[in-house]
Design an enzyme around this catalytic site. Structure first.
Site, mmCIF file in Angstrom:
data_model
loop_
_atom_site.group_PDB
_atom_site.id
_atom_site.type_symbol
_atom_site.label_atom_id
_atom_site.label_comp_id
_atom_site.label_asym_id
_atom_site.label_seq_id
_atom_site.Cartn_x
_atom_site.Cartn_y
_atom_site.Cartn_z
ATOM 1 N N CYS A 250 0.816 -1.212 0.000
ATOM 2 C CA CYS A 250 0.000 0.000 0.000
ATOM 3 C C CYS A 250 0.854 1.269 0.000
ATOM 4 O O CYS A 250 1.505 1.556 -0.987
ATOM 5 C CB CYS A 250 -0.989 -0.040 1.156
ATOM 6 S SG CYS A 250 -2.400 1.066 0.949
ATOM 7 N N HIS B 246 -4.028 -5.388 0.089
ATOM 8 C CA HIS B 246 -3.670 -5.877 1.422
ATOM 9 C C HIS B 246 -3.763 -7.405 1.491
ATOM 10 O O HIS B 246 -4.835 -7.968 1.739
ATOM 11 C CB HIS B 246 -4.596 -5.264 2.477
ATOM 12 C CG HIS B 246 -4.284 -3.839 2.773
ATOM 13 N ND1 HIS B 246 -3.426 -3.450 3.784
ATOM 14 C CD2 HIS B 246 -4.670 -2.697 2.160
ATOM 15 C CE1 HIS B 246 -3.318 -2.133 3.795
ATOM 16 N NE2 HIS B 246 -4.073 -1.654 2.815
ATOM 17 N N GLU C 110 -2.770 -9.354 3.785
ATOM 18 C CA GLU C 110 -3.062 -9.875 5.123
ATOM 19 C C GLU C 110 -4.553 -10.127 5.300
ATOM 20 O O GLU C 110 -4.946 -10.926 6.142
ATOM 21 C CB GLU C 110 -2.539 -8.926 6.195
ATOM 22 C CG GLU C 110 -3.282 -7.629 6.350
ATOM 23 C CD GLU C 110 -2.892 -6.565 5.338
ATOM 24 O OE1 GLU C 110 -3.451 -5.462 5.414
ATOM 25 O OE2 GLU C 110 -2.037 -6.843 4.473
#
Length: 349
Positions: free
Chosen positions: A245, A327, A329
């Site tokens: 990001c 993202h 995660e």
């Protein structure tokens, strides 16, 4: 209590305040996730923003203290169609209303969030204020003009260096507003982790002799972080560098690329991204208002956004540098792209 969301273009949405009853100014953005409101509230990348949930019922599974992405909520305000007053989940520890009160964040419910989202899609993100009083538009405009998010990263970064022990590769993380689940993913892979504040020098990072340097996510405009970019330049070619990001955007700027602000950003957990190397499309979680729009020399795109064709990942063809805009995660959201962390580890010395 009655409250209003006033946009900088003069449009007004009237509803009912909940949470902490104090007006707040921020950048008004929307996110399309059906779930994950707690992760959104605590994601440091949302610092300085009034967040609109497009899913109509929010708070239905309550709040638990285990799923937070940081130590406390970071948003300036929270706007929903309907706030659920009777959450039902075995992990629920408190209601959304109490959680916002506890963390001094104002909420607004009872407005047409669909109409508001269409306005932001057509006109772009803009400043706004959640107000409890019937102030003049001139007074409101003055408050909005005084709002700035340029210091966001300095506010959300860790205030001191810390280490998490592990038996595997040593990852040095420069924290611009890191999410807890990024740290969990490196821990899951056995990494020793050293987390640095955003204003750390390149020499201090290299002093711990990491196997990999990771640039984290975070809020705001990457072009505001000129000192950070100069520090990253001193790391390029010395150690492998990866990022997510904001970290991805900073890498692009460091190498000579360019970034731009998106009209209304990518926020939510249902964004399709194509991995050009694997020739596969993954559903990803995203939260960014800026994007790399011009790649540096010797850098190629590894991922693209299926919806608008923007760059979602890149790698250097000569140096060990790799980063993604989305993202991986993925909490709360899909887990399609968690393999990115394994890709990161392939770059470790």
């Amino acid at each position: 209590m009655k409250a209003r969301l006033i946009l900088e273009n003069g449009m007004i949405f009237e509803g009912n305040a909940f949470g902490y009853l104090k007006e707040s100014v921020g950048e008004v953005v929307f996110t399309t996730g059906m779930t994950g409101y707690q992760e959104i509230l605590t994601d440091p990348s949302y610092y300085g923003q009034i967040v609109i949930m497009t899913y109509p019922l929010i708070g239905n599974y309550g709040i638990n203290l285990e799923d937070s992405e940081s130590n406390m909520p970071k948003v300036k305000g929270f706007v929903v169609r309907e706030n659920c007053h009777f959450p039902n989940n075995f992990r629920c520890e408190m209601q959304l209303d109490d959680y916002l009160k506890q963390n001094k964040i104002i909420g607004l419910e009872g407005i047409d969030t669909r109409a508001l989202t269409k306005i932001l899609r057509n006109n772009g993100t803009m400043k706004g204020i959640i107000s409890l009083e019937s102030e003049s538009l001139d007074a409101v405009k003055e408050k909005m003009e005084g709002f700035s998010n340029k210091e966001a990263v300095k506010i959300v970064t860790t205030k001191k260096q810390y280490t998490i022990e592990g038996s595997g590769k040593h990852v040095a993380i420069i924290d611009f507003g890191i999410k807890e689940n990024i740290i969990r993913n490196f821990k899951k892979r056995g990494c020793k982790i050293t987390v640095f504040p955003m204003n750390i020098t390149a020499e201090e990072v290299l002093a711990v002799n990491p196997d990999l340097i990771f640039l984290s996510n975070g809020p705001g405009d990457p072009e505001d972080l000129t000192e950070v970019i100069e520090n990253i330049k001193k790391l390029v070619g010395v150690k492998p560098i990866v990022g997510i990001c904001l970290g991805h955007q900073l890498l692009a700027l460091t190498l000579g690329g360019h970034t731009t602000k998106l009209k209304f950003g990518h926020r939510g957990c249902n964004h399709p991204v194509k991995d050009l190397e694997r020739n596969m499309v993954h559903i990803t979680s995203q939260n960014h208002g800026y994007v790399v729009n011009e790649l540096p020399e010797d850098v190629v795109a590894t991922h693209i956004n299926i919806n608008d064709g923007t760059i979602e990942g890149m790698k250097h063809t000569k140096l060990p540098i790799y980063s993604v805009q989305f993202h991986p995660e993925a909490a709360a959201g899909p887990e399609d792209s968690e393999y990115i962390f394994d890709r990161f580890m392939e770059y470790a010395l």
